[in-house]
Design a protein around this motif. Sequence first.
Motif, PDB file in Angstrom:
ATOM      1  N   VAL A 110     -80.506  52.511  23.074  1.00  0.00           N
ATOM      2  CA  VAL A 110     -81.190  51.393  22.416  1.00  0.00           C
ATOM      3  C   VAL A 110     -82.652  51.780  22.164  1.00  0.00           C
ATOM      4  O   VAL A 110     -83.196  51.551  21.074  1.00  0.00           O
ATOM      5  CB  VAL A 110     -81.107  50.112  23.277  1.00  0.00           C
ATOM      6  N   ASP A 111     -83.296  52.404  23.144  1.00  0.00           N
ATOM      7  CA  ASP A 111     -84.683  52.833  22.976  1.00  0.00           C
ATOM      8  C   ASP A 111     -84.803  53.902  21.887  1.00  0.00           C
ATOM      9  O   ASP A 111     -85.674  53.830  21.020  1.00  0.00           O
ATOM     10  CB  ASP A 111     -85.232  53.390  24.298  1.00  0.00           C
ATOM     11  N   GLU A 112     -83.893  54.875  21.933  1.00  0.00           N
ATOM     12  CA  GLU A 112     -83.950  55.981  20.961  1.00  0.00           C
ATOM     13  C   GLU A 112     -83.863  55.520  19.508  1.00  0.00           C
ATOM     14  O   GLU A 112     -84.432  56.129  18.610  1.00  0.00           O
ATOM     15  CB  GLU A 112     -82.769  56.943  21.196  1.00  0.00           C
ATOM     16  N   THR A 113     -83.106  54.473  19.256  1.00  0.00           N
ATOM     17  CA  THR A 113     -82.872  54.074  17.867  1.00  0.00           C
ATOM     18  C   THR A 113     -83.923  53.089  17.350  1.00  0.00           C
ATOM     19  O   THR A 113     -83.844  52.655  16.194  1.00  0.00           O
ATOM     20  CB  THR A 113     -81.470  53.420  17.735  1.00  0.00           C
ATOM     21  N   ASP A 130     -83.182  53.558  13.306  1.00  0.00           N
ATOM     22  CA  ASP A 130     -82.269  52.686  12.541  1.00  0.00           C
ATOM     23  C   ASP A 130     -82.033  51.366  13.272  1.00  0.00           C
ATOM     24  O   ASP A 130     -81.250  51.303  14.226  1.00  0.00           O
ATOM     25  CB  ASP A 130     -80.928  53.391  12.305  1.00  0.00           C
ATOM     26  N   LEU A 131     -82.699  50.330  12.789  1.00  0.00           N
ATOM     27  CA  LEU A 131     -82.589  49.028  13.456  1.00  0.00           C
ATOM     28  C   LEU A 131     -81.164  48.467  13.404  1.00  0.00           C
ATOM     29  O   LEU A 131     -80.739  47.706  14.273  1.00  0.00           O
ATOM     30  CB  LEU A 131     -83.559  48.021  12.832  1.00  0.00           C
ATOM     31  N   VAL A 132     -80.422  48.822  12.362  1.00  0.00           N
ATOM     32  CA  VAL A 132     -79.054  48.319  12.243  1.00  0.00           C
ATOM     33  C   VAL A 132     -78.193  48.875  13.372  1.00  0.00           C
ATOM     34  O   VAL A 132     -77.438  48.143  14.036  1.00  0.00           O
ATOM     35  CB  VAL A 132     -78.453  48.688  10.867  1.00  0.00           C
ATOM     36  N   GLN A 142     -79.367  50.029  16.202  1.00  0.00           N
ATOM     37  CA  GLN A 142     -79.891  49.470  17.453  1.00  0.00           C
ATOM     38  C   GLN A 142     -79.257  48.108  17.756  1.00  0.00           C
ATOM     39  O   GLN A 142     -78.869  47.829  18.882  1.00  0.00           O
ATOM     40  CB  GLN A 142     -81.409  49.328  17.361  1.00  0.00           C
ATOM     41  N   ASP A 143     -79.171  47.284  16.715  1.00  0.00           N
ATOM     42  CA  ASP A 143     -78.575  45.958  16.868  1.00  0.00           C
ATOM     43  C   ASP A 143     -77.155  46.031  17.410  1.00  0.00           C
ATOM     44  O   ASP A 143     -76.747  45.231  18.257  1.00  0.00           O
ATOM     45  CB  ASP A 143     -78.544  45.276  15.493  1.00  0.00           C
ATOM     46  N   LEU A 144     -76.383  46.987  16.912  1.00  0.00           N
ATOM     47  CA  LEU A 144     -75.012  47.156  17.381  1.00  0.00           C
ATOM     48  C   LEU A 144     -74.994  47.598  18.839  1.00  0.00           C
ATOM     49  O   LEU A 144     -74.219  47.091  19.655  1.00  0.00           O
ATOM     50  CB  LEU A 144     -74.302  48.176  16.478  1.00  0.00           C
ATOM     51  N   LEU A 145     -75.896  48.517  19.185  1.00  0.00           N
ATOM     52  CA  LEU A 145     -75.935  49.004  20.571  1.00  0.00           C
ATOM     53  C   LEU A 145     -76.366  47.896  21.531  1.00  0.00           C
ATOM     54  O   LEU A 145     -75.874  47.806  22.657  1.00  0.00           O
ATOM     55  CB  LEU A 145     -76.890  50.200  20.678  1.00  0.00           C
TER      56      LEU A 145
END
Lengths: 158, 158, 158, 158, 158, 158, 158, 158, 158, 158, 158, 158
Positions: free
Chosen positions: J125-128, J132-134, J136-139
């Motif tokens: 989550v931190d890496e993304t 790519d916010l999209v 990140q949202d999934l993670l």
Amino acid sequence: MSKSPITSPLSDADKAAVGAVLQATLVDLIDLSLIAKQAHWNVVGQNFRSAHLQLDELVTTARTYVDQVAERAAALGVSPNGKAKTVAESSGVPEFPDNWLKVDDVVQAIVATLAALIQRLRARVDETDKTDLVTQDLLIEITKQLEEAHWMWQAQQA
Amino acid sequence: MSKSPITSPLSDADKAAVGAVLQATLVDLIDLSLIAKQAHWNVVGQNFRSAHLQLDELVTTARTYVDQVAERAAALGVSPNGKAKTVAESSGVPEFPDNWLKVDDVVQAIVATLAALIQRLRARVDETDKTDLVTQDLLIEITKQLEEAHWMWQAQQA
Amino acid sequence: MSKSPITSPLSDADKAAVGAVLQATLVDLIDLSLIAKQAHWNVVGQNFRSAHLQLDELVTTARTYVDQVAERAAALGVSPNGKAKTVAESSGVPEFPDNWLKVDDVVQAIVATLAALIQRLRARVDETDKTDLVTQDLLIEITKQLEEAHWMWQAQQA
Amino acid sequence: MSKSPITSPLSDADKAAVGAVLQATLVDLIDLSLIAKQAHWNVVGQNFRSAHLQLDELVTTARTYVDQVAERAAALGVSPNGKAKTVAESSGVPEFPDNWLKVDDVVQAIVATLAALIQRLRARVDETDKTDLVTQDLLIEITKQLEEAHWMWQAQQA
Amino acid sequence: MSKSPITSPLSDADKAAVGAVLQATLVDLIDLSLIAKQAHWNVVGQNFRSAHLQLDELVTTARTYVDQVAERAAALGVSPNGKAKTVAESSGVPEFPDNWLKVDDVVQAIVATLAALIQRLRARVDETDKTDLVTQDLLIEITKQLEEAHWMWQAQQA
Amino acid sequence: MSKSPITSPLSDADKAAVGAVLQATLVDLIDLSLIAKQAHWNVVGQNFRSAHLQLDELVTTARTYVDQVAERAAALGVSPNGKAKTVAESSGVPEFPDNWLKVDDVVQAIVATLAALIQRLRARVDETDKTDLVTQDLLIEITKQLEEAHWMWQAQQA
Amino acid sequence: MSKSPITSPLSDADKAAVGAVLQATLVDLIDLSLIAKQAHWNVVGQNFRSAHLQLDELVTTARTYVDQVAERAAALGVSPNGKAKTVAESSGVPEFPDNWLKVDDVVQAIVATLAALIQRLRARVDETDKTDLVTQDLLIEITKQLEEAHWMWQAQQA
Amino acid sequence: MSKSPITSPLSDADKAAVGAVLQATLVDLIDLSLIAKQAHWNVVGQNFRSAHLQLDELVTTARTYVDQVAERAAALGVSPNGKAKTVAESSGVPEFPDNWLKVDDVVQAIVATLAALIQRLRARVDETDKTDLVTQDLLIEITKQLEEAHWMWQAQQA
Amino acid sequence: MSKSPITSPLSDADKAAVGAVLQATLVDLIDLSLIAKQAHWNVVGQNFRSAHLQLDELVTTARTYVDQVAERAAALGVSPNGKAKTVAESSGVPEFPDNWLKVDDVVQAIVATLAALIQRLRARVDETDKTDLVTQDLLIEITKQLEEAHWMWQAQQA
Amino acid sequence: MSKSPITSPLSDADKAAVGAVLQATLVDLIDLSLIAKQAHWNVVGQNFRSAHLQLDELVTTARTYVDQVAERAAALGVSPNGKAKTVAESSGVPEFPDNWLKVDDVVQAIVATLAALIQRLRARVDETDKTDLVTQDLLIEITKQLEEAHWMWQAQQA
Amino acid sequence: MSKSPITSPLSDADKAAVGAVLQATLVDLIDLSLIAKQAHWNVVGQNFRSAHLQLDELVTTARTYVDQVAERAAALGVSPNGKAKTVAESSGVPEFPDNWLKVDDVVQAIVATLAALIQRLRARVDETDKTDLVTQDLLIEITKQLEEAHWMWQAQQA
Amino acid sequence: MSKSPITSPLSDADKAAVGAVLQATLVDLIDLSLIAKQAHWNVVGQNFRSAHLQLDELVTTARTYVDQVAERAAALGVSPNGKAKTVAESSGVPEFPDNWLKVDDVVQAIVATLAALIQRLRARVDETDKTDLVTQDLLIEITKQLEEAHWMWQAQQA
């Protein structure tokens, strides 16, 4: 039992005319349902799955109207006849090839089959205009469905 | 396309034998579905509604196995043939009367039809014991369903 | 409020003619729904259950068209009237017997009721041909359904 | 058939008393269902849609109990009578106005109708306490539903 | 474990009385469910299908209340006993004939069975009036359902 | 608005008595729903999942009757009060522990909670026997459900 | 009616042998369904809820096959007998304890019951290999389901 | 059990901060659910039905997030507290009036309640940006739903 | 691709006439669907919720016929054009106001929009009487639905 | 085909970084789904049924996100790899024991598995956040679900 | 009514910025829904059926977010504008060709349309990072769905 | 726990033989499910959508039998092993290519995969004929499903 146990809301002449129209339509539609199933099983080639599924939708359409046409005849006091022998002898649908068939050949055969059926149905819509508006209404609805199916099968030939 | 585009998991001899069994069963079951619909529309008499509904369940049963039998044939590389002419010429189902029919006559005709079909199916179950257990399994299931239907139609004659 | 708050797409003359047709049909169909329920509760005899269920289907059919006919009238700016007194006074449906009834007597009464209704509906289909095709279409559909029901009830008398 | 083909679990006196209660309730509820439909079609004004929908829920409630009350009578060997003429002559529901109606007038009429029905039902709950607890239970349930509806219609007058 | 692990909201005397009522009802209803299934399988004759289906509805009704009665007993700290031997020894339902049965004989047997059950249930409704209103409410509901079924089976004898 | 906009089918004395019963029941049931959710979130231990799910079923039961009780009060012209402060001040449910809880402690607390609620409900069933049979009917149903739940929670302590 | 109104597709000897197998299986499965319900109601202890639910799944499984086995017998012209007395006298299922039962005792009893049933069923699968493959197929399916249930109940003893 | 049996994926400081945010949100949402139900039962006036239904949708929304917020706290090792007393003492929702309420007053009170809740939620979205993105995501979703509800209630004041 | 890949069952002249009618209807209905959504989002005022919901039903109606009209055109070999620019340039629907709108203004605008659409549709029903009965049937159905909607929107102005 | 046929909305560097994150997550989740099934089949002991069912819910959760993660990779032009060998070689999930397992051991293993997965996901989550916010949202959503599952499995150890 | 009747949780500057983003997104998505329908009707060629169905899924996706975007704007006090003229004038979607279209041309046009939309959406995700996280969340979700659709359409060009 | 806690209805030798067959089948089917998903994500080219959907149906088929095979093993007292490493090491399914794949290559790979699996399954059907008819029945059913899938994938190569 050859004398009809069901009375008819139509005069004898109208009943005979409308009965003939319904019997001919019944046979055409049963034949269409058998042909579409035949194609459903025997189609092969690159677009197999798509054609395989679309053919089953055509079977469903045909079967729906087979029942409505036969029950409309019964409601008018006319005994419907949908036995295999009757269909084999009196159907107006073109001969369909035996054996495995390529997708393109199936598309071509179905387009031709539907064109023939639509032409016959449009004539019957005219015939029933003076005899039974209820039957005409049903034939108009079938024509509409088959013309829509005709477009969708033709669209694949473009 | 007469050469099969579908390979078969069976030897050529077994494929021929099983293919013949499936083709014969296909024709019998299509005929059963047409006859049951014919009766559905033409039955009259005191128990009309009950028979009318029960006949439609028989149509559903027949159509379900029509599809499974044809697709089993295709899966074995055998092209199934379910066209009206084929059915009219090769079905093993007894002749079904034309025109309106009393409930008792329908019951009698359906009981006879099912008896003939079950006898033919039991022979085919034996034939496939050495050739294809998968097909045999399907035939056993069809036999079971038709024997249950046979009981239910017979029970009305008692 | 006697002046209609709903404007009409029809001329005053057409509106009056179509309004009368719809009001008469509304009353007939409400009466049919009450009679079919009455029979549903009072039927007795060997085929009780089958008749009991079939009568409830007739109630459903009648109620469906009661609503469509009344709402069609409203859409044309004609206030529909479906109160008990109106139905008792103006229905064209034949008198239905009181008390418990044998299945055969119910069948006979329903067949007669439907025959009367169909005859009246067919006349109204003709009347609306020049005034409102939308209403005519609805009347054709009702006719079709009642003629199908008529067949099914008659079939039990054979 | 005037002699009841259905035996009763009640004594003759109790059967007569409970039968009268059920017949009166049946007529009231049929009338309620017709009036609510009448209002459903003829209501106009600013809250039209909300009232139009709520009236149809009242129709559904009324029809549900119409059937249960009539079938309870039948189960006790009492032939229920729900024909239009019977309803027009014996209903205890207040007269409902003809023609288009403003929402407020509809609310007022429905509140009054329900108040009258509830009062009559509560008396019948008492009457059946010594004669048939099963019937009493059904009347209690109907009372509960109508009192809930009464609150919801009254709430709009505040 | 003979001492009840479930406490009872009732006094010991009331618990014993209500427990006996529920146990007797449980046995009667299990027996009804077995008899109705027995008839479902063994019925033959002209109305076979209608009776066959109606019997299965009776099975469903019986099974629904079997569960509710047993769980009500458990909720009162009374262990319910629904084993085959208990049913065979203590059921109050009349003996049901072995072997295949004509529809008329089935109807007669079911009408008699239901009459016996209803009589026993009505006595229990009275017994529980002073001991447990919750149980009484359940018994009233079962009585209502069985009396409705009784009407429908009797109606076929008319 | 302190004067009730909803008229009551009960006398003033009965309305006051029944209103008090319903308000007390409402508060008890809202508290039960909050406690069961609290336990649903805080339960831990070997049988966690089973208890977690069973507690949510209890929440659903409680919420269902919260609504029915409040709407019954409204239908009688009594304004129901279900605000947090009201519940905190007037609930008759025993104090429930804070923080994480072992399964056994949850079971014990829920059994005690239900026992207290059932005792209070049974008293109210008696109170309403002379004032409002409709309300009594609802309280009987709630008692039945809670006694069944009580059994199922107690059964885990054996 | 002791002479069977249903013809059999089997020889008399095979019919007698298969009929005996089906009758014995029927009795075993009805007994299983009654025992599983008995346990469903009487189980107590820490895992109550999980066992209570799992027992009802076993009831459902048993009832499903009760019906299929009895209808298979009927389809072969053998009258099935599933009355309480027959079950009490001829079931091969071990005696199940009366009264409340701890979860562990229930698990042990159900495991033993299923083990006994499976052993009997496997013998019957062998017996029907030469007489009726259709019946054998049904017995194989029942065996599979009971062996899966057996695993799931045994898994709780580990 | 005051020491948490659930480990936390967060540091102790973050866990404390996020735990406080979730506990405060939980209390606000439970209070919202109780207030919306209170309004659902006590609303009166011309638009009664529409407001009555819309309030129940708000209850559903509130209850959905009550559960998600509490379970998020549990997943972080923080014991959620949603008991009546906790809600009564720590909710940030404005006081809601007792007794029957006119539709306009209800709309005004709900709009104010939602405005207060949204303001508090937006502050919490900021607070969790550095401590737990998962919790932040949940708070954003709740804010979105409440702001949509806020619009719909405000739209009625225009 | 400007030459049609789909053959037409109509003559060239009829195809051109019917094609123009369908294209004009398609544009009108897409515009209606966009306007109804616009109103769905921008309506404010006391009856907000009721209007908000009713507008979405109108969107659903419009979208249903958009698809049927376009597919009918395609089935006749006429390419339908439903792009935003085409709608903006050729729609016959009156200009709809920008920005937030009071409920009364929305009702007025929708009533006017529907009146305009119905008038145009009735003219097209006449035009297609000699060219294509199948298309005429579809237009009659759309007219019926829009006239019913027109009544329901008008009823709120009374 | 090693060159991607799908263009990416991200820069090459971001695509590589996000692609690695998604591939690693895909492998972890497939492994989780296989391990949960393995446990579903091999678990034994007193709480068998509850664990057996809860494990299948974990399988469903894992499979849902397996698909979403792989399709997110594909949407970014990164070919996902979820073959058995890839999973066996690159999964970050701890080794899971072979053979039958007691419930407690399963709970312990699943808690450890989820703890490891959550730790890895939070890092991703931190890496993304910058790439790519999209994604990140999934993670974030997956993390939330697994943390909730983690709580529920841990709760059983208390 | 040009002054907003809905208050905003945002400052005036943020409201203006977010409002512009939402309005632009609304127009783009309405245009996408119209274009996808246009293609749905006009596509022809060998893979017709598959493309015809996939286009309708794109319509559904577009319509879902059209509604969510417009309602988010309303919730922020910004009047959304989705009329045909607005769409025709301000959409950022590339021009879509008139008339019948081959499948390959449709695929190419849809891929280009989605690429343009995704690029615009990603810019808006950045713009809303400082103004409204709730809106940003919605835009992220739309981007995810369109990027997944983009992959699926591109995959057909490989 | 290496000693099986589940007793077996088979002899030790039969259990070992059948156990090996089931374990091998389990591994093959898990591998098939992973390969079909891999293809589902990586397929590109002109018929993308059709292949993408058909592959997901294959995943569903594979997963259904994975579960049945593993649970059959467990029911026989054999611990099933479906972990990633086991699958990677012992699967009999041919190597599947990495990376994006054209539709034709996917079809070819799937046809080869199914051919290999069917051959292995048919051998196992023979092996189990003397050891466990229940297992044989399951293998026959799997063979039937895979042979049907094989036909449908082959049909696309014609």
